[in-house]
Design a protein around this motif. Sequence first.
Motif, PDB file in Angstrom:
ATOM      1  N   ASN A 158      54.836  75.508  72.912  1.00 45.46           N
ATOM      2  CA  ASN A 158      55.174  75.460  74.334  1.00 45.46           C
ATOM      3  C   ASN A 158      56.493  74.730  74.566  1.00 45.46           C
ATOM      4  O   ASN A 158      57.339  75.176  75.365  1.00 45.46           O
ATOM      5  CB  ASN A 158      54.047  74.778  75.108  1.00 45.46           C
ATOM      6  N   LEU A 159      56.705  73.629  73.865  1.00 42.80           N
ATOM      7  CA  LEU A 159      57.946  72.860  74.007  1.00 42.80           C
ATOM      8  C   LEU A 159      59.150  73.654  73.495  1.00 42.80           C
ATOM      9  O   LEU A 159      60.206  73.681  74.131  1.00 42.80           O
ATOM     10  CB  LEU A 159      57.827  71.537  73.246  1.00 42.80           C
ATOM     11  N   ARG A 160      58.983  74.297  72.358  1.00 43.55           N
ATOM     12  CA  ARG A 160      60.101  75.068  71.802  1.00 43.55           C
ATOM     13  C   ARG A 160      60.415  76.277  72.684  1.00 43.55           C
ATOM     14  O   ARG A 160      61.565  76.696  72.800  1.00 43.55           O
ATOM     15  CB  ARG A 160      59.765  75.534  70.390  1.00 43.55           C
ATOM     16  N   SER A 234      51.181  82.481  73.650  1.00 41.92           N
ATOM     17  CA  SER A 234      51.797  83.674  74.272  1.00 41.92           C
ATOM     18  C   SER A 234      53.286  83.601  74.609  1.00 41.92           C
ATOM     19  O   SER A 234      53.803  84.503  75.249  1.00 41.92           O
ATOM     20  CB  SER A 234      51.009  84.072  75.540  1.00 41.92           C
ATOM     21  N   SER A 235      53.998  82.582  74.158  1.00 43.34           N
ATOM     22  CA  SER A 235      55.436  82.519  74.446  1.00 43.34           C
ATOM     23  C   SER A 235      56.279  83.292  73.434  1.00 43.34           C
ATOM     24  O   SER A 235      57.446  83.583  73.695  1.00 43.34           O
ATOM     25  CB  SER A 235      55.911  81.060  74.458  1.00 43.34           C
ATOM     26  N   THR A 312      59.941  85.350  67.650  1.00 43.47           N
ATOM     27  CA  THR A 312      60.972  85.586  68.648  1.00 43.47           C
ATOM     28  C   THR A 312      60.437  85.180  70.005  1.00 43.47           C
ATOM     29  O   THR A 312      59.333  85.596  70.390  1.00 43.47           O
ATOM     30  CB  THR A 312      61.369  87.070  68.690  1.00 43.47           C
ATOM     31  N   LYS A 313      61.220  84.369  70.725  1.00 49.94           N
ATOM     32  CA  LYS A 313      60.784  83.980  72.064  1.00 49.94           C
ATOM     33  C   LYS A 313      60.835  85.207  72.984  1.00 49.94           C
ATOM     34  O   LYS A 313      61.809  85.938  73.024  1.00 49.94           O
ATOM     35  CB  LYS A 313      61.675  82.884  72.635  1.00 49.94           C
ATOM     36  N   LYS A 314      59.764  85.412  73.707  1.00 47.56           N
ATOM     37  CA  LYS A 314      59.682  86.557  74.611  1.00 47.56           C
ATOM     38  C   LYS A 314      60.705  86.419  75.747  1.00 47.56           C
ATOM     39  O   LYS A 314      60.958  85.321  76.243  1.00 47.56           O
ATOM     40  CB  LYS A 314      58.282  86.685  75.191  1.00 47.56           C
ATOM     41  N   VAL A 315      61.255  87.533  76.159  1.00 46.20           N
ATOM     42  CA  VAL A 315      62.242  87.552  77.245  1.00 46.20           C
ATOM     43  C   VAL A 315      61.527  87.510  78.577  1.00 46.20           C
ATOM     44  O   VAL A 315      60.543  88.228  78.783  1.00 46.20           O
ATOM     45  CB  VAL A 315      63.117  88.810  77.148  1.00 46.20           C
TER      46      VAL A 315
END
Length: 315
Positions: A158-160, A234-235, A312-315
């Motif tokens: 969550n922090l990242r 889910s991020s 990969t962080k979701k857009v």
Amino acid sequence: MRKFTNAISSIVIADLGCSSGPNAVALISVAVEAIFRYCALEQKVPPELCVLLNDLPDNDFNNVAKHLVAFQKDAECFGPVLTAIVPGSFYKRLFSSSSVHLAFASNSVHWLSEAPEDLMKGGIPMYDADDDLRQERRPLVLEAYARKFRKDFTLFLNLRAQELVPGGQMVISLPGYCSSESAGQSNLPWDGIAFMLNDMVSRGVVEREKLDSFYIPMYGPSDKELRKIIEDESSFTINNILAHEVMNDMDRSSITPKMMALAARAAYEPIIVQHFGATVVEEFERTVELHVRAGTPQLAAAGLVFLSVSLTKKV
């Protein structure tokens, strides 16, 4: 890589849990060289690079700084690289929002923020000297560590997610188990170390009460656990989860008992000194070397592998 270099003029790379030895700049060196070589191959102007190294405040950052100076000098042949040191726990915010493009966490997130509170409050030791009692309590200890890891790793993700840019990449590697391996249900990464300390108790080097109140804040999850936590948080999108052996046959043949003992001391000395005092460290190292040399079966972490996760962080 193509997405980064085509779309932006600067790239921020962060290493979470960099430690202080020569390996402190190993991952960022690979990443920086890959970016510059890609730009040269594609005949593109390389982006401005900023490298951030993070670890706990008591890390030897003077040594890290020396490695960074050498790293910058080596990188001069490619282009300028800005560097900075960011002390602090990665279980808290470290970087500004949407600022990091690539983050690494190698051999670090298996360290928990603290040992499971329910074990400490309940006075349940992580390692019982009595074999029957240890086996009886084993599921309880495993479950407590698994819950704590889930809580910590969810917070870490969550922090990242707040710090990475949309589409930013993160690569994590840590010791763990394949879910298909039954060993994952009966072993923890610190089992061998707990056995060593128990041996020292039997010889009067360490007090039994001290060992019973000692908890190593470490957990090695299975690949299935990792996937479930990431999906629930889910991020991030999971690109891949791979498992590979901790050591190959060539590595094993070249590593001596003394090297194994020194490695164990390097990893565990700070928490051993904090709990038992500095006087036991030399005996701890000697105990590890003797048991490795004797081939003590309790030291074989059956099924232990390194899990590598690309996100990969979701857009």
